[in-house]
Enzyme design. Sequence first.
Site, PDB file in Angstrom:
ATOM      1  N   ALA A 286      -4.915   0.128  -7.351  1.00  0.00           N
ATOM      2  CA  ALA A 286      -3.956   1.235  -7.313  1.00  0.00           C
ATOM      3  C   ALA A 286      -2.538   0.754  -7.013  1.00  0.00           C
ATOM      4  O   ALA A 286      -1.593   1.512  -7.167  1.00  0.00           O
ATOM      5  CB  ALA A 286      -4.385   2.256  -6.261  1.00  0.00           C
ATOM      6  N   LYS A 287      -2.399  -0.476  -6.550  1.00  0.00           N
ATOM      7  CA  LYS A 287      -1.081  -1.077  -6.274  1.00  0.00           C
ATOM      8  C   LYS A 287      -0.195  -0.135  -5.471  1.00  0.00           C
ATOM      9  O   LYS A 287       0.989  -0.005  -5.737  1.00  0.00           O
ATOM     10  CB  LYS A 287      -0.425  -1.529  -7.583  1.00  0.00           C
ATOM     11  CG  LYS A 287      -1.293  -2.553  -8.338  1.00  0.00           C
ATOM     12  CD  LYS A 287      -0.661  -3.108  -9.582  1.00  0.00           C
ATOM     13  CE  LYS A 287      -1.503  -4.212 -10.222  1.00  0.00           C
ATOM     14  NZ  LYS A 287      -2.796  -3.766 -10.772  1.00  0.00           N
ATOM     15  N   ARG A 288      -0.782   0.500  -4.464  1.00  0.00           N
ATOM     16  CA  ARG A 288      -0.072   1.476  -3.670  1.00  0.00           C
ATOM     17  C   ARG A 288       0.979   0.809  -2.791  1.00  0.00           C
ATOM     18  O   ARG A 288       0.858  -0.361  -2.416  1.00  0.00           O
ATOM     19  CB  ARG A 288      -1.051   2.271  -2.795  1.00  0.00           C
ATOM     20  CG  ARG A 288      -1.971   3.183  -3.607  1.00  0.00           C
ATOM     21  CD  ARG A 288      -1.190   4.228  -4.387  1.00  0.00           C
ATOM     22  NE  ARG A 288      -2.079   5.236  -4.976  1.00  0.00           N
ATOM     23  CZ  ARG A 288      -2.388   5.302  -6.266  1.00  0.00           C
ATOM     24  NH1 ARG A 288      -1.903   4.418  -7.127  1.00  0.00           N
ATOM     25  NH2 ARG A 288      -3.182   6.259  -6.719  1.00  0.00           N
TER      26      ARG A 288
ATOM     27  N   ASP B  72       2.510  -1.055 -12.527  1.00  0.00           N
ATOM     28  CA  ASP B  72       1.452  -1.842 -13.160  1.00  0.00           C
ATOM     29  C   ASP B  72       1.992  -2.369 -14.473  1.00  0.00           C
ATOM     30  O   ASP B  72       3.193  -2.239 -14.736  1.00  0.00           O
ATOM     31  CB  ASP B  72       0.162  -1.034 -13.335  1.00  0.00           C
ATOM     32  CG  ASP B  72      -1.059  -1.929 -13.160  1.00  0.00           C
ATOM     33  OD1 ASP B  72      -1.224  -2.886 -13.934  1.00  0.00           O
ATOM     34  OD2 ASP B  72      -1.836  -1.678 -12.229  1.00  0.00           O
TER      35      ASP B  72
END
Lengths: 311, 311
Positions: free
Chosen positions: A107-109, B111
């Site tokens: 999710a690369k939060r 992303d």
Amino acid sequence: MTTFAEKLTRKVEVLQNPSLLGLDPNLSYIPGHLLDQAGQAGKQGADQVAAAFLAFNKAILQELQDLIGVVKFQSACYEQYGPAGLNCLRESIGYAKSLGYLTILDAKRNDIGSTASAYARASLAASPLPEDQSSSQTYAALDADAVTLNAYLGIDGIKPFLDACQALGKGIFILVRTSNPSAGDLQDLDLADGRKVYEAMADLVAQWGEDLDAGQKFSSVGAVVGATWPDQARHLRARMPRQIFLIPGYGAQGASAHDALAGLSEGRGGIVNASRSLMLAWQKEGTQGQDFAQATRRAALKMREDLLSAL
Amino acid sequence: MTTFAEKLTRKVEVLQNPSLLGLDPNLSYIPGHLLDQAGQAGKQGADQVAAAFLAFNKAILQELQDLIGVVKFQSACYEQYGPAGLNCLRESIGYAKSLGYLTILDAKRNDIGSTASAYARASLAASPLPEDQSSSQTYAALDADAVTLNAYLGIDGIKPFLDACQALGKGIFILVRTSNPSAGDLQDLDLADGRKVYEAMADLVAQWGEDLDAGQKFSSVGAVVGATWPDQARHLRARMPRQIFLIPGYGAQGASAHDALAGLSEGRGGIVNASRSLMLAWQKEGTQGQDFAQATRRAALKMREDLLSAL
């Protein structure tokens, strides 16, 4: 408590497989019969797609459970179908865990303060419910074993996730050097002290790992290190001796097994992601997709062989 | 097509208010009677919280529609309550748009490649549905007017969002210098060429804005610039003359109106976020929250006065 790093290392060793299954579905990846089945069951629109995604995921997870131990779900693929998509993500993670997989939410939060805490609850932990509730007092939205993070905002955005690692045996993977062509726009800039920006990020990640679990062989603070840059991966291993590398870029993005494993530490400390090359195996075989899960299994067996022979 | 930057500039001018309403709810922010009402309507657990969040948002949006023109929703607050939370987010955005607000999804997404495209569809655009569908062929999960992004991965992760800006009149705000104490862990590092990391990010953002809409007064590629660092904001305005600044940190995070407006360009080109200081106004007034929306309005009127007098 068993740490996330221990659980992951054990999974890879028991199955003799450093592969990471990526379940990042898009509509065009799904065999027509799954969409038809969802339609026949009365689902329409986003509900139909989400039901087909879930059937797709479940069949692949079932088929690969003795072969691959760790699975990654790309949040964006599910978010694009709204609440139904998120429900599919939630059920997919729960199903994977019920089969014994370790689960990573990709999710690369990133955020700060109370918002970072909310992301940590959303991905790894649980959120409060009204107090007069007779049932459980918390709600776990996804309850993944680990989550990917972006640390451009510094430690403030990471701290709530470290707390979940500590308290719940969860893990995180922080973006260090990504696998895309423009990764260098910012990450490769030269710092005044001789490091590159991504090396400074690596040093932060290594430090946060020390703060969490110094003394363990591998840290539950992992790093995302793209397989398309094997020289950098070797070099980053020296800076991050205790980080588990989540390695994207193998297969569809063009990196070889040798490239992908460049950053490992004596053959350990890394998992190699493949998403499209596994999910789309049925299309490569030129079939209508009736046996998509078996096609994925054949591709996964080939991938394991490829990785193990390069080790 | 009217660009996002034009729509936003017009909103701020018509209402004479550079405030950005942040609807970032947590359970403790919600007056008890809203939770009770949701419970009495048969909702439980996450459904109960999501229903109370929605009632809270709708009442505030209704109360402030003649006063503030732009609203920001923090994705994490909704994600933590799973599919029900995401449904609340979706309905809140739709309701805000129906009242004429411009909506910003604060999600700090990032992303690459097909995943960045999926995030762009999830936040700003729409996703494909099966072709034999008799109804609409696409599904818009959130359909916000703009989204916040993190560009650590470079232009690859931004491109699909630029396409949505171009094709749909949407906007983006890219993190440049954030408002948190540890923002400097990475952002303040010195580069070999004399810039700081956040200045390099600012230069990328300015360039991407030029690529999208050079010639317009303001760009639909905006920047997040924390109000807690007014000197940096002034300095960043010189590097990003055409960016609209989304300015967090006013109020609860400690920045003054003067600080918050430091980066504006002749009094234009910025919106100042307040979340907790508006949402929690009823608690500060020491009430039980029956009139929470009016309390938020009183706080919003004070905020506008504060900002306008500092301009």
